[in-house]
Design an enzyme around this catalytic site. Structure first.
Site, short mmCIF file in Angstrom:
data_model
loop_
_atom_site.label_atom_id
_atom_site.label_comp_id
_atom_site.label_asym_id
_atom_site.label_seq_id
_atom_site.Cartn_x
_atom_site.Cartn_y
_atom_site.Cartn_z
N GLU A 34 -13.43 -4.38 8.26
CA GLU A 34 -12.18 -4.99 8.72
C GLU A 34 -11.52 -4.13 9.79
O GLU A 34 -10.69 -4.60 10.56
CB GLU A 34 -11.22 -5.20 7.55
CG GLU A 34 -11.55 -6.38 6.66
CD GLU A 34 -12.55 -6.03 5.56
OE1 GLU A 34 -13.03 -4.88 5.54
OE2 GLU A 34 -12.85 -6.91 4.73
N GLU A 61 -4.64 9.67 18.54
CA GLU A 61 -5.04 11.09 18.60
C GLU A 61 -6.01 11.40 17.46
O GLU A 61 -7.00 12.12 17.66
CB GLU A 61 -3.80 11.99 18.52
CG GLU A 61 -2.95 11.99 19.79
CD GLU A 61 -2.22 10.67 20.03
OE1 GLU A 61 -1.89 9.97 19.04
OE2 GLU A 61 -2.00 10.32 21.21
N GLN A 69 0.82 -1.21 0.00
CA GLN A 69 0.00 0.00 0.00
C GLN A 69 0.85 1.26 0.00
O GLN A 69 1.62 1.48 0.94
CB GLN A 69 -0.91 -0.02 1.23
CG GLN A 69 -1.68 1.26 1.46
CD GLN A 69 -2.56 1.18 2.70
OE1 GLN A 69 -3.59 0.52 2.71
NE2 GLN A 69 -2.16 1.85 3.75
N GLY A 70 0.73 2.07 -1.04
CA GLY A 70 1.50 3.31 -1.12
C GLY A 70 0.69 4.52 -0.72
O GLY A 70 0.23 5.28 -1.58
N TYR A 71 0.47 4.68 0.57
CA TYR A 71 -0.33 5.81 1.07
C TYR A 71 0.56 6.87 1.74
O TYR A 71 0.73 7.95 1.24
CB TYR A 71 -1.38 5.32 2.09
CG TYR A 71 -2.66 4.76 1.50
CD1 TYR A 71 -2.78 4.42 0.16
CD2 TYR A 71 -3.78 4.57 2.32
CE1 TYR A 71 -3.97 3.92 -0.36
CE2 TYR A 71 -4.97 4.06 1.82
CZ TYR A 71 -5.06 3.73 0.48
OH TYR A 71 -6.24 3.23 -0.01
N SER A 72 1.11 6.52 2.92
CA SER A 72 1.84 7.51 3.73
C SER A 72 3.06 8.06 2.99
O SER A 72 3.69 7.36 2.20
CB SER A 72 2.31 6.89 5.04
OG SER A 72 1.21 6.58 5.85
#
Lengths: 391, 363
Positions: free
Chosen positions: A250, A376, A132-135
């Site tokens: 999920e 948070e 997964q290429g998110y952050s």
């Protein structure tokens, strides 16, 4: 135990009673899952767990959450929960199965028939492994602030940028990427969703060594990476919406009592090994933590019941992740305190006739309040969407 | 439906002005409100159908009663729904003596308002020709204005449970004021004669009957406390939305938002645990399981309510420290409920005594 359970693809799983279904899953796992891979203390790499997943693929169990016409088991929510519960109960390691969990459901909902035909069978066959290429370095909690850019160029796009905290990218053959396609649009509005082959020039993976000494996380550098236009999923500039809609039920597993329970088990062993079991001070501490886990379980079951009824998961689900991870950390800390001086030793260590990884629960618990949306951020969500506090 | 009706009744009959009017007086609740509750069937929820109540069998009805108690706890009415409607009623239901049936009926119709009195260890109960002679002390007995006291002796003493009417010769009642403005009775008994007909539970039954009653009261006290948390949290969130400082509502500040969220989580978790206990006890369980459920529910509710009430004062600022502001009613009720029948620390110890040996799931 039934060594050759019925794993026929023709089985209509949802028609079975819950008990019957559970028993079949349990029988199969107990008979076939490699004993040495039960309850691993870290995530397993593909060369360790790949054999098991190929077997799952062969018998048609690789995608329990997908509809049958795409090669999945087509389980309804209640059956799917049982399927996962039995895996957890037997300590089956879940591969970072982003293809199964994310790419498949995404293409089934938003993909074209051509995209579905091109990608889905290869996920089912374990031919493609996805990460997964998110952050990004400057887009963590504020993910919509991502800067990786995809520019239209002829019949495709050229992607430049950097992704980070990519779990097991070193094993992946493919990556799905959120990239900015409109720099002038408002933050969330100009993002698109791309599928890319990792085995091409311009993609470089660098493992990140974590505080526990493991290398499960990675940086992924994207330099002039070309993807064909047909690898864009959904509508251009609307990738944020579909990525958000993917957060299905999920999410509930982030809040399962599995990890607090595991830590409590380690705590009991450490207490036994260190002769603390009959210490009244420790007994009181232990009772408190045990009650905490049982209370958390009661809360978890409320959400499970919602899922079983097929209702949408309410935003209050964020509380479950907070309760679960903070409880996990509290127990993991108690393990270290109970171990005394052994709390300075790395890895599995000899302790009163037992061998225990005293810091194992700690290192697993530590990032749990960060990943999957920091606690948070979860509190912000609760403040906004449940308590309706002003911003 | 039950919950809606209860919420309406509580809204009408437990307004803060009336709660204030009942403070520091005797009786510390209104008899007409109590009669109304009886007429609505609130005191029959835990009583089996065979005895004219609504519970399908003895020892059940907690989930239904919980809906009423939850709303009453949200309103914080001073009437003794927990002390009489749950603790005393459950003791009567689980009893087997000649005084049971008639007295249970009178309690349900509010003709009698009993209080359970656990006598101190030094108490004596001597068999005589026509009954018993009792001497001893009991503290923290509520409601202080009870018409009758249901005497229970220390477990293991092998004594029966007995009914003694207020005003019986030899029974002296001193009132200790509680912080919420209600009273707790300190009973002193000196050679009190109890006739045969006032036998509530025989020696073989009394201990288990009183433990059943204690567990029911602990669980429903926890339910009540989650209602109180609901009100405190709603008040606090409303305050955060409307109070303005530095040019914006203070609820826009993240430091305060996160505290409010933690209060919400404390409430929800306590509610999950208390409701779960109601359901499991209704479904049937062993006495050890019931004790664990009850102590877990009370410990969780006590710890949560303690935190919620204190944090509510902090988030309100100075106004939260005044008697005039209604938060004071809920804070003081919270202090009472946390201590009543044992605080969180005591129930962690009780849980540890009743819990089965720990078996690791997977270590």
């Amino acid at each position: 135990m039934n060594p050759t359970p019925d794993t026929s693809r023709a089985t209509n799983w949802n028609a079975l009673s819950d008990e019957d279904f559970r028993q079949r899953i349990r029988d199969y796992l107990e008979a076939h899952y490699p004993g040495e891979l039960r309850y691993p203390s870290r995530r397993l790499f593909w060369n360790e767990i790949g054999g098991w997943y190929r077997k799952m693929s062969e018998i048609g169990w690789i995608a329990p959450n997908w509809p049958r016409e795409h090669g999945g088991m087509g389980l309804d929510p209640a059956k799917l929960l049982i399927f996962y519960e039995e895996h957890e109960r037997w300590g089956v390691s879940r591969f970072a199965d982003m293809g199964i969990l994310m790419v498949g459901p995404l293409l089934i909902r938003h993909g074209t028939p051509e995209q579905q035909k091109q990608w889905l069978p290869r996920i089912i066959a374990c031919e493609h492994l996805w990460c997964q290429g998110y952050s990004e370095p400057n887009a963590g909690s504020d993910l919509a602030g991502l800067r990786t850019e995809a520019v239209r160029d002829g019949d495709g796009y050229v992607i430049n940028g950097q992704k980070i905290w990519t779990t097991l990218a070193q094993d992946a053959t493919h990556i799905f990427i959120l990239a900015r396609t409109d720099k002038d649009a408002k933050k969330q509005a100009g993002i698109s969703f791309f599928l890319a082959d990792m085995k091409q020039p311009g993609i470089r993976v660098r493992p990140i060594r974590d505080v526990a000494g493991h290398e499960e996380l990675n940086e992924v550098f994207l330099e002039n990476v070309r993807v064909p236009a047909e690898n864009l999923v959904g509508v251009p500039n609307e990738g944020w919406k579909i990525a958000k809609a993917l957060l299905g039920f999920e999410r509930i597993f982030l809040g399962a009592p599995k990890y607090p329970n595991y830590a409590l088990g380690v705590l009991a062993r450490v207490a036994q090994a260190c002769g603390l079991t009959d210490d009244p001070g420790f007994a009181l501490q232990f009772a408190r933590l045990r009650m905490q886990v049982e209370d958390h379980t009661a809360c978890y079951e409320r959400f499970i019941d919602i899922v079983k009824r097929g209702e949408p998961v309410p935003p209050d689900i964020s509380m479950l992740k907070i309760v679960s991870t903070e409880s996990f950390q509290a127990i993991a800390d108690q393990v270290i305190r109970a171990a005394g001086q052994a709390g300075q030793l790395a890895g599995p260590v000899a302790l009163g006739g037992d061998t225990i990884d005293v810091l194992g629960p700690f290192f697993r618990a530590l990032p749990s309040t960060i990943y999957g949306g920091t606690n948070e951020i979860q509190r912000n969500v609760l403040a906004r969407e449940v308590l309706r506090l002003p911003s | 439906m039950l919950a809606d009706a209860a919420r309406q009744f509580a809204g009408r009959r437990a307004a803060p002005a009336r709660i204030r009017a009942c403070r520091n007086r005797s009786p510390d609740f209104d008899a007409d409100v109590w009669k109304d509750m009886a007429e609505l069937g609130w005191l029959a929820m835990l009583v089996p159908e065979d005895d004219g109540g609504m519970a399908s069998s003895p020892g059940t009805g907690l989930a239904d009663m919980g809906q009423l108690v939850y709303e009453w706890g949200a309103a914080c009415g001073p009437e003794p729904l927990l002390a009489t409607g749950v603790l005393a009623a459950s003791l009567l239901v689980a009893s087997d003596g000649p005084a049971r049936a008639d007295f249970l009926a009178r309690t349900m119709e509010a003709a009698a308002v009993p209080a359970v009195a656990w006598l101190d260890d030094g108490a004596s109960c001597t068999r005589e020709a026509e009954g018993w002679r009792v001497s001893g002390q009991a503290r923290f007995v509520t409601p202080a204005d009870a018409t009758d006291f249901l005497l229970v002796f220390a477990p293991g003493s092998g004594q029966p449970a007995l009914r003694v009417a207020a005003g019986t010769p030899g029974l002296h009642v001193t009132r200790e004021p509680r912080v919420d403005g209600t009273g707790a009775a300190l009973l002193s008994l000196r050679d009190v004669r109890v006739p045969e007909r006032d036998l509530l539970a025989r020696a073989g039954t009394a201990a288990s009957a009183s433990e059943t009653a204690r567990d029911h009261a602990l669980i429903l006290a926890a339910v009540y406390m989650t209602g109180t948390m609901r009100t405190i949290n709603a008040m606090t969130q409303e305050y955060l939305r409307t109070r303005t400082q530095f040019g914006k509502p203070i609820g826009a500040f993240q430091a305060l938002q996160h505290k409010a969220v933690d209060m919400h989580i404390a409430e929800q978790l306590a509610r999950d645990v208390a409701q779960n206990a109601c359901v499991l006890v209704d479904a049937g369980c062993t006495s050890d399981q019931r004790a664990c459920l009850a102590s877990r529910a009370k410990a969780r509710a006590g710890e949560s309510l303690d935190r919620v009430a204190r944090m509510a004062v902090q988030l309100h600022g100075a106004i939260g420290y005044t008697d005039e502001y209604d938060l004071s009613l809920y804070l003081n009720r919270a202090l009472v409920l946390s201590a009543w029948l044992g605080n969180a620390d005591e129930h962690v110890r009780r849980y540890a005594r009743h819990a089965p040996p720990f078996e690791a799931a997977n270590a």
